[in-house]
Design a protein around this motif. Structure first.
Motif, PDB file in Angstrom:
ATOM      1  N   GLU A 126       0.804  -1.219   0.000  1.00 20.93           N
ATOM      2  CA  GLU A 126       0.000   0.000   0.000  1.00 20.93           C
ATOM      3  C   GLU A 126       0.840   1.274   0.000  1.00 20.93           C
ATOM      4  O   GLU A 126       0.294   2.377  -0.115  1.00 20.93           O
ATOM      5  CB  GLU A 126      -0.911   0.013   1.227  1.00 20.93           C
ATOM      6  CG  GLU A 126      -2.026  -1.014   1.186  1.00 20.93           C
ATOM      7  CD  GLU A 126      -2.822  -1.069   2.474  1.00 20.93           C
ATOM      8  OE1 GLU A 126      -4.000  -1.434   2.424  1.00 20.93           O
ATOM      9  OE2 GLU A 126      -2.257  -0.745   3.543  1.00 20.93           O
ATOM     10  N   GLU A 140       0.220   3.812  -2.765  1.00 18.69           N
ATOM     11  CA  GLU A 140      -1.100   4.424  -2.583  1.00 18.69           C
ATOM     12  C   GLU A 140      -1.051   5.517  -1.524  1.00 18.69           C
ATOM     13  O   GLU A 140      -1.621   6.613  -1.703  1.00 18.69           O
ATOM     14  CB  GLU A 140      -2.101   3.339  -2.165  1.00 18.69           C
ATOM     15  CG  GLU A 140      -3.472   3.844  -1.795  1.00 18.69           C
ATOM     16  CD  GLU A 140      -4.348   2.764  -1.178  1.00 18.69           C
ATOM     17  OE1 GLU A 140      -5.347   3.135  -0.517  1.00 18.69           O
ATOM     18  OE2 GLU A 140      -4.034   1.565  -1.325  1.00 18.69           O
ATOM     19  N   ALA A 185       0.695   8.724  -2.710  1.00 21.24           N
ATOM     20  CA  ALA A 185      -0.226   9.567  -3.476  1.00 21.24           C
ATOM     21  C   ALA A 185      -1.192  10.306  -2.556  1.00 21.24           C
ATOM     22  O   ALA A 185      -1.466  11.502  -2.745  1.00 21.24           O
ATOM     23  CB  ALA A 185      -1.000   8.703  -4.475  1.00 21.24           C
ATOM     24  N   LYS A 186      -1.704   9.605  -1.542  1.00 23.58           N
ATOM     25  CA  LYS A 186      -2.630  10.236  -0.605  1.00 23.58           C
ATOM     26  C   LYS A 186      -1.943  11.364   0.178  1.00 23.58           C
ATOM     27  O   LYS A 186      -2.542  12.409   0.434  1.00 23.58           O
ATOM     28  CB  LYS A 186      -3.168   9.195   0.379  1.00 23.58           C
ATOM     29  CG  LYS A 186      -4.198   8.248  -0.215  1.00 23.58           C
ATOM     30  CD  LYS A 186      -4.696   7.270   0.839  1.00 23.58           C
ATOM     31  CE  LYS A 186      -5.779   6.349   0.269  1.00 23.58           C
ATOM     32  NZ  LYS A 186      -6.274   5.383   1.287  1.00 23.58           N
ATOM     33  N   ASN A 231       9.724   3.277  -5.433  1.00 20.79           N
ATOM     34  CA  ASN A 231       8.950   4.396  -4.895  1.00 20.79           C
ATOM     35  C   ASN A 231       9.614   5.124  -3.739  1.00 20.79           C
ATOM     36  O   ASN A 231       9.225   6.247  -3.410  1.00 20.79           O
ATOM     37  CB  ASN A 231       7.579   3.894  -4.435  1.00 20.79           C
ATOM     38  CG  ASN A 231       6.658   3.551  -5.581  1.00 20.79           C
ATOM     39  OD1 ASN A 231       5.972   4.420  -6.113  1.00 20.79           O
ATOM     40  ND2 ASN A 231       6.645   2.279  -5.974  1.00 20.79           N
TER      41      ASN A 231
END
Length: 276
Positions: free
Chosen positions: A130, A133, A136-137, A169
């Protein structure tokens, strides 16, 4: 451009911390977070607050049901159970993981212990997947930088695709313990043995060796705290090799002593850039 310069000039710094629990990962996260522009993603918090929450609550309710008075209140819904996991209080996760051994000393049967270990393993994998994700949040919320404060058992996932994902990432930073720091961690484990996640192969080998060394026949005869104290130095030795292998392939290494000398976010950034 050098890697160090790239990191220093990056408008969006993203890092994953790797190392034993107690080596300074959360200390680094808090220091670096003083700038106010870092999103702190705690892997253990996410595991307890999301992926293992129902199992943790069920475990608490099961414990409470052993008391007839509380059992009645639970069954007629007069009371309910919740789990209050926070960044600074991960005790509900520890209580769920438990320790293997004699039930009269609070130990779990080996089959139940292995079941919980497996659930934790899957929860940690989901959590680490995650990370993109949540990056990005965090950016959508206005944070420029991101820190993945992963648990000490990250190295046990042994999933090359996952480490490639994290490496793509984030910058993976291994906080390497000094011998003095290792000794302190071992002494702490002896004084206060805590539940841990173990690689299945390592666990089965360790249980077998512990039973043999102590002339025991069954896991139910094991003293839970004694096993944790006995196995912890072996766990450190096993994990240090895995940490180094991951750092050499996907990231960089800083020394725990150097980290503990840092007193500001700038000190930490300089330490990381020096490692690069």
């Amino acid at each position: 451009m050098t890697l160090a310069k790239d990191f220093l000039e990056a408008k969006n710094k993203r890092i994953t911390l790797l190392g034993m629990s107690g080596v300074g990962k959360t200390h680094l996260a808090k220091l670096i977070g003083e700038e106010g522009d870092w999103f702190h993603f705690s892997g253990d918090y996410r595991i307890g607050a999301k992926h293992l929450k129902e199992e943790i609550i069920a475990n608490i309710a099961n414990k409470m049901s052993s008391n007839n008075w509380l059992k009645v209140l639970l069954e007629n819904k007069s009371i309910s159970v919740n789990s209050q996991v926070t960044f600074d209080n991960l005790e509900p996760i520890s209580a769920f993981l438990g320790k293997v051994g004699n039930p009269e000393e609070g130990g779990l049967p080996i089959s139940e212990f292995i079941r919980r270990q497996s659930l934790f393993f899957e929860a940690e994998k989901k959590t680490m997947h995650e990370v993109p994700e949540f990056i990005a949040k965090s950016q959508a919320k206005g944070f420029s930088h991101f820190i993945n404060d992963a648990g000490g058992s990250l190295c046990e996932l042994e999933d090359p695709k996952l480490f490639k994902l994290l490496s793509a990432n984030t910058l993976i930073i291994y906080i390497k313990t000094s011998k003095e720091n290792e000794h302190a961690l071992i002494e702490r484990a002896k004084e206060n043995p805590k539940p841990m996640y173990y690689n299945p192969v390592f666990f089965q080998r360790s249980i077998k060796n512990y039973l043999t060394e102590n002339n025991l026949e069954y896991a139910a005869e094991i003293s839970p705290d004694s096993f944790v104290s006995w196995v912890f130095p072996k766990l450190i030795e096993d994990r240090l090799k895995k940490y180094s292998k991951i750092a050499n392939k996907y990231g960089c290494t800083i020394q725990s002593d150097d980290l503990h000398s840092c007193s500001s976010a700038n000190d930490v950034i300089d330490l990381i850039s020096s490692a690069l």
